[in-house]
Design a protein around this motif. Structure first.
Motif, PDB file in Angstrom:
ATOM      1  N   ARG A 257       5.546 -11.809   5.789  1.00 24.76           N
ATOM      2  CA  ARG A 257       5.006 -11.756   4.421  1.00 24.76           C
ATOM      3  C   ARG A 257       3.866 -10.743   4.333  1.00 24.76           C
ATOM      4  N   LEU A 258       3.019 -10.721   5.331  1.00 20.82           N
ATOM      5  CA  LEU A 258       1.914  -9.770   5.328  1.00 20.82           C
ATOM      6  C   LEU A 258       2.403  -8.346   5.570  1.00 20.82           C
ATOM      7  N   GLN A 259       3.486  -8.211   6.317  1.00 20.65           N
ATOM      8  CA  GLN A 259       4.041  -6.880   6.546  1.00 20.65           C
ATOM      9  C   GLN A 259       4.437  -6.222   5.227  1.00 20.65           C
ATOM     10  N   ALA A 260       4.949  -7.017   4.295  1.00 27.66           N
ATOM     11  CA  ALA A 260       5.324  -6.474   2.981  1.00 27.66           C
ATOM     12  C   ALA A 260       4.096  -5.957   2.244  1.00 27.66           C
ATOM     13  N   LYS A 261       2.990  -6.674   2.331  1.00 24.28           N
ATOM     14  CA  LYS A 261       1.765  -6.238   1.652  1.00 24.28           C
ATOM     15  C   LYS A 261       1.190  -4.986   2.316  1.00 24.28           C
ATOM     16  N   LEU A 262       1.286  -4.918   3.644  1.00 21.26           N
ATOM     17  CA  LEU A 262       0.830  -3.725   4.354  1.00 21.26           C
ATOM     18  C   LEU A 262       1.668  -2.517   3.965  1.00 21.26           C
ATOM     19  N   LEU A 263       2.964  -2.714   3.818  1.00 19.74           N
ATOM     20  CA  LEU A 263       3.841  -1.622   3.395  1.00 19.74           C
ATOM     21  C   LEU A 263       3.415  -1.087   2.029  1.00 19.74           C
ATOM     22  N   GLN A 264       3.038  -1.994   1.128  1.00 19.84           N
ATOM     23  CA  GLN A 264       2.578  -1.577  -0.203  1.00 19.84           C
ATOM     24  C   GLN A 264       1.318  -0.722  -0.106  1.00 19.84           C
ATOM     25  N   VAL A 265       0.399  -1.111   0.773  1.00 25.46           N
ATOM     26  CA  VAL A 265      -0.835  -0.338   0.938  1.00 25.46           C
ATOM     27  C   VAL A 265      -0.513   1.066   1.446  1.00 25.46           C
ATOM     28  N   LEU A 266       0.404   1.157   2.406  1.00 23.62           N
ATOM     29  CA  LEU A 266       0.758   2.459   2.965  1.00 23.62           C
ATOM     30  C   LEU A 266       1.427   3.352   1.923  1.00 23.62           C
ATOM     31  N   GLN A 267       2.221   2.746   1.056  1.00 25.35           N
ATOM     32  CA  GLN A 267       2.965   3.530   0.069  1.00 25.35           C
ATOM     33  C   GLN A 267       2.108   3.891  -1.138  1.00 25.35           C
ATOM     34  N   ASP A 268       1.354   2.928  -1.661  1.00 29.51           N
ATOM     35  CA  ASP A 268       0.647   3.116  -2.932  1.00 29.51           C
ATOM     36  C   ASP A 268      -0.857   3.300  -2.774  1.00 29.51           C
ATOM     37  N   GLU A 269      -1.396   3.056  -1.573  1.00 29.83           N
ATOM     38  CA  GLU A 269      -2.832   3.126  -1.311  1.00 29.83           C
ATOM     39  C   GLU A 269      -3.624   2.197  -2.239  1.00 29.83           C
ATOM     40  N   GLU A 270      -3.039   1.077  -2.595  1.00 29.23           N
ATOM     41  CA  GLU A 270      -3.739   0.072  -3.381  1.00 29.23           C
ATOM     42  C   GLU A 270      -3.156  -1.305  -3.080  1.00 29.23           C
ATOM     43  N   PHE A 271      -3.940  -2.340  -3.386  1.00 29.10           N
ATOM     44  CA  PHE A 271      -3.519  -3.710  -3.107  1.00 29.10           C
ATOM     45  C   PHE A 271      -4.347  -4.640  -3.980  1.00 29.10           C
ATOM     46  N   PHE A 272      -4.000  -5.931  -3.939  1.00 32.55           N
ATOM     47  CA  PHE A 272      -4.753  -6.966  -4.639  1.00 32.55           C
ATOM     48  C   PHE A 272      -5.446  -7.846  -3.604  1.00 32.55           C
ATOM     49  N   ARG A 273      -6.699  -8.159  -3.848  1.00 33.01           N
ATOM     50  CA  ARG A 273      -7.352  -9.163  -3.013  1.00 33.01           C
ATOM     51  C   ARG A 273      -6.655 -10.509  -3.185  1.00 33.01           C
ATOM     52  N   VAL A 274      -6.867 -11.414  -2.230  1.00 32.40           N
ATOM     53  CA  VAL A 274      -6.344 -12.768  -2.373  1.00 32.40           C
ATOM     54  C   VAL A 274      -6.999 -13.408  -3.592  1.00 32.40           C
ATOM     55  N   GLY A 275      -6.180 -13.820  -4.563  1.00 28.43           N
ATOM     56  CA  GLY A 275      -6.700 -14.395  -5.795  1.00 28.43           C
ATOM     57  C   GLY A 275      -7.174 -13.364  -6.795  1.00 28.43           C
ATOM     58  N   GLY A 276      -6.983 -12.070  -6.510  1.00 27.43           N
ATOM     59  CA  GLY A 276      -7.460 -11.019  -7.392  1.00 27.43           C
ATOM     60  C   GLY A 276      -6.485 -10.697  -8.508  1.00 27.43           C
ATOM     61  N   LYS A 277      -7.009 -10.177  -9.612  1.00 29.69           N
ATOM     62  CA  LYS A 277      -6.189  -9.828 -10.773  1.00 29.69           C
ATOM     63  C   LYS A 277      -6.152  -8.324 -11.038  1.00 29.69           C
ATOM     64  N   LYS A 278      -7.000  -7.569 -10.345  1.00 29.79           N
ATOM     65  CA  LYS A 278      -6.964  -6.124 -10.516  1.00 29.79           C
ATOM     66  C   LYS A 278      -6.791  -5.473  -9.143  1.00 29.79           C
ATOM     67  N   SER A 279      -6.090  -4.339  -9.137  1.00 31.06           N
ATOM     68  CA  SER A 279      -5.800  -3.681  -7.872  1.00 31.06           C
ATOM     69  C   SER A 279      -7.029  -2.945  -7.339  1.00 31.06           C
ATOM     70  N   VAL A 280      -7.053  -2.771  -6.035  1.00 28.77           N
ATOM     71  CA  VAL A 280      -8.133  -2.063  -5.355  1.00 28.77           C
ATOM     72  C   VAL A 280      -7.521  -0.851  -4.676  1.00 28.77           C
ATOM     73  N   ARG A 281      -8.052   0.332  -4.936  1.00 32.96           N
ATOM     74  CA  ARG A 281      -7.541   1.554  -4.332  1.00 32.96           C
ATOM     75  C   ARG A 281      -8.375   1.909  -3.095  1.00 32.96           C
ATOM     76  N   VAL A 282      -7.691   2.331  -2.041  1.00 32.68           N
ATOM     77  CA  VAL A 282      -8.377   2.717  -0.809  1.00 32.68           C
ATOM     78  C   VAL A 282      -7.731   3.981  -0.243  1.00 32.68           C
ATOM     79  N   ASP A 283      -8.510   4.685   0.548  1.00 27.04           N
ATOM     80  CA  ASP A 283      -8.010   5.844   1.281  1.00 27.04           C
ATOM     81  C   ASP A 283      -8.383   5.653   2.742  1.00 27.04           C
ATOM     82  N   SER A 284      -7.503   4.975   3.486  1.00 27.77           N
ATOM     83  CA  SER A 284      -7.786   4.648   4.876  1.00 27.77           C
ATOM     84  C   SER A 284      -6.686   5.209   5.774  1.00 27.77           C
ATOM     85  N   ARG A 285      -7.088   5.850   6.849  1.00 25.81           N
ATOM     86  CA  ARG A 285      -6.127   6.276   7.876  1.00 25.81           C
ATOM     87  C   ARG A 285      -5.711   5.047   8.675  1.00 25.81           C
ATOM     88  N   VAL A 286      -4.414   4.830   8.834  1.00 20.02           N
ATOM     89  CA  VAL A 286      -3.913   3.632   9.506  1.00 20.02           C
ATOM     90  C   VAL A 286      -3.378   4.005  10.886  1.00 20.02           C
TER      91      VAL A 286
END
Length: 551
Positions: A257-286
């Motif tokens: 389940r977490l792998q799917a969320k990690l894939l989203q971060v790699l593709q879109d460079e954004e994610f939702f916090r646990v319980g969050g309603k707005k996305s957070v954008r990041v620029d991190s080398r993985v």
């Protein structure tokens, strides 16, 4: 070398005293400031390698101190200290030039890791050029951890370093493969140190250290009230690694389940916090690492194929230490210098017989095992104990199970026949063991399930069968845990997972019996982490015979 100078800025005297004593005992030179204005005065008139800065202070906040310090040209790494309720301030501080962030209360290990990253970042520009020049011929360089050294005299490691140099500035994901203890974290830090992100945070997360729910919060953060105990919002490691590098160790242990969320971060460079309603954008080398064969994990349904291809842009496989024996002596010299200062004053080199044993040993635990062995030698100051340990297969002789000598190793050799009075378990009501007796006779011991009866004599020409040797660690196990649902209702995927679990259970049991239930050694041979093995033992319902009252 001069001691590393640290400035602690906090309005609470208790915090200043605690940090001063803690850092001072670790060898840092510590000075303290009780206010923002005092801190700026000390920073303008002195030279500091690291600044620990509290955000919430009266009169002048930590953010204002940071802004003025950076505006005046101050370049020392600043580690922001903030209560959980100050998460937003902490993120603002990171964007204003803070090098790292710690939530109060924090552990000693967290502080040590943050200090190591900060010390490495402050010294990296001065060391970078000579390290690049020497990399082709084999070299050592201090890593951003402050303690981790890359020793590379072998052709295999020179190839690894050459590849690191080529991809460091490309910003693509990096997949590090290799056995436990080969130095995957060292290479991850090397990638970061040679990249254009070197002055930004390097954040490490061990994916095997936390269960899935906590790991999700650790990686992506959570909002206040997202779950029980979430009394304030908390930024995740991805947010803290913005503009920097995030290192996901033991990625093979991450839940699907977490792998799917990690894939989203790699593709879109954004994610939702646990319980969050707005996305957070990041620029991190993985950068990720694993000691598992991910292709096999994909077949078993434990790892997402799309995530694998997303991560496998650049794969670097680190050779085991037994594959680069020319590095054993240089590594030994390095660790001897590192720990000899603490434990063995005046000792500059090891006896020839120890170095010979080191070069002949296969080091199943790789560089980590070599480091621990040198440290043990420095503490014990007795080469004989270390040599005995190497001859026993890297296991401390005092902790080895009381088995015949030729069987106390891997179990790859045929065990010897039992001696006459060895308490051999038997499956029937009784069994007999033969041995040469006086006068050419054969002594017979009748051995019922419990106890030993007196010996009797029979003619030499009478054939008496001896029982087959029984491994005392090969004890009956309870049946595997039943499926969570009736088999008739199971999907094909569930059936596959069930079959994989049963196959893993048999493989783990066999390896545990071969290694006399030495779990660390079994994990090394199975090429999984020690924590992952403990989890699978529990999941598969395997019972350690040493915990049984009857054993």
């Amino acid at each position: 070398m001069d001691r590393i100078a640290v400035l602690v800025v906090d309005d609470e005297e208790q915090v200043r005293t605690f940090l001063g004593e803690l850092l001072g005992s670790s060898g840092y030179q510590v000075r303290c400031a009780s206010s923002g204005s005092q801190a700026l005065e000390m920073l303008s008139g002195g030279s500091f390698d690291v600044v620990l800065l509290d955000v919430m202070m009266p009169e002048m906040s930590g953010l204002e101190v940071l802004r003025r310090y950076r505006a005046s040209g101050g370049g020392a790494p600043v580690i922001v200290l903030s209560a959980l309720s100050g998460a937003e301030d902490a993120m603002r501080a990171m964007k204003m030039g803070a090098s790292d962030y710690l939530s109060k209360p924090f552990s000693n290990d967290e502080l040590e890791d943050a200090m190591s990253r900060a010390v490495g970042a402050s010294r990296m520009p001065a060391r970078q050029a000579p390290a690049v020049q020497a990399a082709g011929a084999g070299s050592s360089r201090e890593e951003s951890s402050g303690e981790r050294i890359l020793i590379s005299h072998s052709p295999a490691m020179r190839k690894v370093r050459a590849l690191v140099e080529r991809i460091a500035d490309t910003d693509v994901p990096v997949l590090l493969l290799g056995e436990s203890g080969t130095g995957k974290e060292v290479i991850a830090r090397e990638v970061h140190a040679r990249s254009n992100r070197r002055n930004r945070p390097f954040i490490k997360v061990n994916c095997a250290a936390l269960p899935g729910e906590l790991l999700e919060s650790e990686l992506f953060g959570h909002e206040r009230g997202a779950f029980t105990g979430a009394t304030a919002e908390k930024p995740g490691k991805f947010e803290l690694a913005d503009q920097g590098t995030i290192f996901l160790d033991e990625i093979g242990e991450m839940a699907i389940r977490l792998q799917a969320k990690l894939l989203q971060v790699l593709q879109d460079e954004e994610f939702f916090r646990v319980g969050g309603k707005k996305s957070v954008r990041v620029d991190s080398r993985v950068v990720v690492a694993t000691n598992r064969e991910l292709e096999r994990e994909i077949e078993l349904g434990n790892f997402r194929e799309d995530l694998f291809y997303r991560l496998n842009v650049v794969a670097i496989r680190l050779p085991a230490l037994r594959e680069r024996p020319e590095d054993v002596v240089p590594l030994t010299d390095h660790f001897l210098k590192k720990y000899g200062k603490q434990f063995m004053s005046g000792v500059a080199e090891l006896p020839p017989e120890v170095l010979r044993a080191f070069t002949e040993y296969e080091w199943p635990g790789n560089v980590r095992e070599l480091e621990n062995m040198v440290r043990r030698l420095c503490v014990l100051k007795d080469a004989t104990l270390v040599l005995d340990e190497l001859r026993s297969g890297g296991r401390t002789p005092a902790s080895a199970p009381s088995l015949p000598t030729s069987y106390a190793g891997d179990g790859d050799v045929e065990p010897p026949a039992p001696t006459m009075r060895m308490p051999v378990p038997v499956s029937g009501p009784s069994a007999t063991v033969t041995a040469a007796g006086p006068g050419g006779s054969v002594q017979v011991l009748e051995m019922p399930a419990r106890g030993v009866v007196p010996a009797a004599e029979v003619p030499v020409n009478q054939v008496v069968a001896a029982p087959k040797y029984t491994n005392p660690f090969d004890v009956p196990q309870p049946p595997p845990p039943p499926p969570t649902m009736p088999e008739a209702e199971m999907s094909l995927k569930d059936i596959g997972k069930r079959a994989a679990m049963l196959a893993e259970r048999e493989a783990i049991l066999a390896m545990l019996q071969r290694t006399a239930w030495n779990k660390r050694r079994a994990a090394s041979k199975l090429r999984i982490s020690y924590k992952a093995l403990l989890y699978k033992i529990k999941e598969c319902g395997i019972v350690d015979p040493r915990a049984s009252a009857e054993f």
